[in-house]
Design an enzyme around this catalytic site. Structure first.
Site, PDB file in Angstrom:
ATOM      1  N   HIS A  69     -10.869  13.133 -11.058  1.00 59.19           N
ATOM      2  CA  HIS A  69     -11.123  11.796 -10.511  1.00 59.19           C
ATOM      3  C   HIS A  69      -9.957  10.912 -10.941  1.00 59.19           C
ATOM      4  CE1 HIS A  69     -12.978   8.055  -9.440  1.00 59.19           C
ATOM      5  NE2 HIS A  69     -13.936   8.733  -8.835  1.00 59.19           N
ATOM      6  N   GLU A 107     -19.249   8.767   2.486  1.00 53.82           N
ATOM      7  CA  GLU A 107     -18.234   8.914   1.437  1.00 53.82           C
ATOM      8  C   GLU A 107     -17.016   9.621   2.002  1.00 53.82           C
ATOM      9  OE1 GLU A 107     -20.306  10.922  -1.760  1.00 53.82           O
ATOM     10  OE2 GLU A 107     -20.995   9.027  -2.575  1.00 53.82           O
TER      11      GLU A 107
END
Ligand SMILES: Cc1cc2nc3c(=O)[nH]c(=O)nc-3n(C[C@H](O)[C@H](O)[C@H](O)COP(=O)(O)OP(=O)(O)OC[C@H]3O[C@@H](n4cnc5c(N)ncnc54)[C@H](O)[C@@H]3O)c2cc1C
Length: 528
Positions: A235, A123
């Site tokens: 986010h 990630e």
């Protein structure tokens, strides 16, 4: 107001929260032979914890591949932008493999590769493939399932809301709790805060409805230090369904970054690129950069959302079934329509100050999971480091709390008072926070926010809803004070007047509440 409790009980260890931090702690304290009571303000049905919704996985260094603890530590420190505590990071990362294998012994199953062994993904910010995951993007549900199963014989009380920490002679002595029977006291020499995050400070969040900063507020009200609270990870692409800001308590689905990785692009309602000229990586720039670019465009256009155009991705429904289902539930077909998205509050990098065993500065009080600030995340969390921290520090906090309960023996059954706390109406608070302390902040907005928060009226805290509104208000005060005091941009804290990191050594800020509920900011010693 003096309290005549409707019920009273005692335990060795009270754990507040049943996500990864709380269940790992409770299991360890139970295995150490202590009488543990677990509290959750949520009901029995799955989905009351952020743990349940975790997607990507758990970052862990396996002993038999090209990864190393040093490499994982270096990646974590780089993401933390000068504010991680390197000793804390090393201690937690080095214990990760043991903690994950213990979870497997408790029944967790992680995805395997065709050649055998766990399938590892990579990630953002990680230089190695080191993320273990379950059922593709449903890691949290598997972690929660395994821990629920391992703790199913423990004394778990659902729909029990912790309202206040009890203390006597400089130590914790229990918790004031609201349940269906009224308000009661649980006397205990050890209490573990594992209450999760604070996403509902904002109108739009990926967090479940219980993420209202309760543990941070309980600590602040008890005079305990909170740190790095200004660092909220947003986010960039959370599904916008037209209802942001209209009512508390809603969790909003993520629209995974992987969709941008497959070629989807961000545009405003006129079809103009949102990230053009902002960063060489465009729509694939780091999360905080993309979130800031979207925020700037929304402020400039006055529109409620931007759009992720994924219509060019072949076989979208098969590749992204969860996102497809979420979009369709919101009335959007991602195959034929651009997906409306906004940045959403996702993760609290700071919290209650603890050591790597969860010990706070108040004897008998521990904290683990997202509520805690161990020094692991600094100014920005590295992806998939939070489940790791919850597992490792949760287990250690459970052991330490069990040992403390033995050392201190049973506590004297004390009394408590119902305390009035300042509490803003939830929607008003979320609107003010979303406007003035969101992805990008400035002094004018933060001063205005602090004024708004100081005008909050007093109310007695006797119910879950009352506690949550008061907790959000106290947490917002701490966050606003720290964000104002941090005159620089660092990690996920962006100030328009100070676009760069300060030249002086990086320092964490500590916040405490004064008697009048105003937030006082101190500086923690330099950690790097
Ligand atoms: C959509 C999403 C995806 C994520 N993906 C990842 C990922 O892939 N990898 C990763 O590492 N992290 C991920 N995270 C972050 C991670 O899931 C959380 O940080 C972590 O699960 C928090 O665990 P916790 O035990 O601290 O809190 P939670 O799991 O949120 O549990 C909190 C508990 O506290 C209880 N509680 C709260 N207040 C009170 C009160 N006053 N009285 C009684 N009970 C109370 C709640 O009822 C609940 O039981 C993700 C988060 C989200 C929202």
């Amino acid at each position: 107001m003096s309290l005549h409790p409707d019920w009273q009980e005692s335990a060795d260890v009270v754990v507040i929260g049943t996500g990864v931090g709380g269940l790992a702690a409770a299991l360890a304290a139970h295995r150490a032979g202590r009488r543990v009571v677990l509290l959750s303000k949520a009901g029995r049905t799955p989905g009351g914890t952020a743990t349940h919704y975790a997607q990507g996985g758990i970052a862990v260094v396996l002993p038999d591949n090209d990864d190393s603890v040093d490499a994982h530590v270096a990646d974590t420190l780089a993401a933390g932008a000068g504010l991680c505590d390197p000793d804390a990071v090393t201690s937690i990362v080095a214990d990760g493999y043991r903690a994950v294998t213990e979870l497997v012994s408790a029944g967790a199953r992680f995805d395997e590769s065709s050649s055998g062994g766990w399938a590892l993904s990579r990630e953002g910010g990680h230089t190695r493939r080191r993320i273990v995951h379950a059922n593709g993007d449903a890691t949290g549900a598997e972690v929660q399932r395994a821990l629920d199963h391992a703790t199913d014989t423990l004394d778990i009380r659902t729909k029990h809301t912790a309202l206040q920490l009890l203390q006597d002679a400089g130590s914790v002595t229990g918790v004031l709790v609201a349940n269906r029977q009224g308000i009661g006291l649980i006397h205990a020499p050890s209490v573990i805060l594992a209450t999760g995050g604070l996403g509902h400070l904002y109108s739009a969040t990926t967090n479940p409805e219980g993420s209202t900063g309760d543990g941070i507020a309980l600590a602040l009200w008890a005079g305990i230090a909170v740190s790095d609270i200004e660092f909220i990870q947003f986010h960039p692409t959370m599904l916008f369904d037209g209802t942001a800001g209209r009512g508390p308590g809603k969790r909003r689905p993520l629209v995974t970054e992987a969709i941008r990785g497959e070629g989807a692009f961000l545009v405003d309602s006129q079809g103009n690129s949102v990230t053009a000229g902002v960063h060489p990586m465009g729509d694939l720039a780091p999360r905080d950069v993309v979130a800031s670019a979207i925020d700037a465009r929304l402020r400039a256009t006055g529109e409620p959302c931007v759009f992720l155009d994924a219509r060019g991705i072949a076989d979208f429904k098969r590749r992204f079934p969860t996102v497809t289902a979420s979009c369709r539930a919101a009335g959007v077909d991602p195959i034929t329509q651009p997906i409306p998205v906004v940045p959403g509050a996702h993760y609290s990098c700071g919290g209650v100050v603890t050591d790597v065993h969860g010990q706070t500065e108040l004897p008998g009080l521990f904290a683990a999971g997202e509520v805690a600030r161990t020094g692991m995340h600094g100014a920005n969390r590295l992806a998939s480091n939070s489940l790791l921290e919850g597992l490792v520090v949760g287990g250690r906090a459970g052991k330490a709390a069990a040992a403390h309960a033995v050392d201190s023996g049973p506590v004297r059954a004390g009394t408590a008072e119902i305390v009035a706390r300042t509490a803003l109406v939830r929607g008003d608070l979320q609107r003010a926070m979303s406007r003035d302390a969101s992805v990008v902040r400035d002094a004018d907005g933060l001063y205005g926010l602090i004024d708004t928060l100081s005008a909050a009226p007093l109310a007695a805290v006797v119910t879950r809803a009352g506690l949550e509104d008061a907790a959000l208000t106290a947490t917002a005060r701490a966050l606003a004070a720290a964000a104002l005091a941090r005159e620089e941009s660092r990690g996920c804290h962006h100030r328009t007047e100070y676009p760069d990191a300060a030249g002086t050594p990086a320092r964490s800020l500590v916040v405490r509440l004064a008697a009048d509920d105003s937030a006082q900011v101190e500086t923690l010693a330099a950690v790097c």
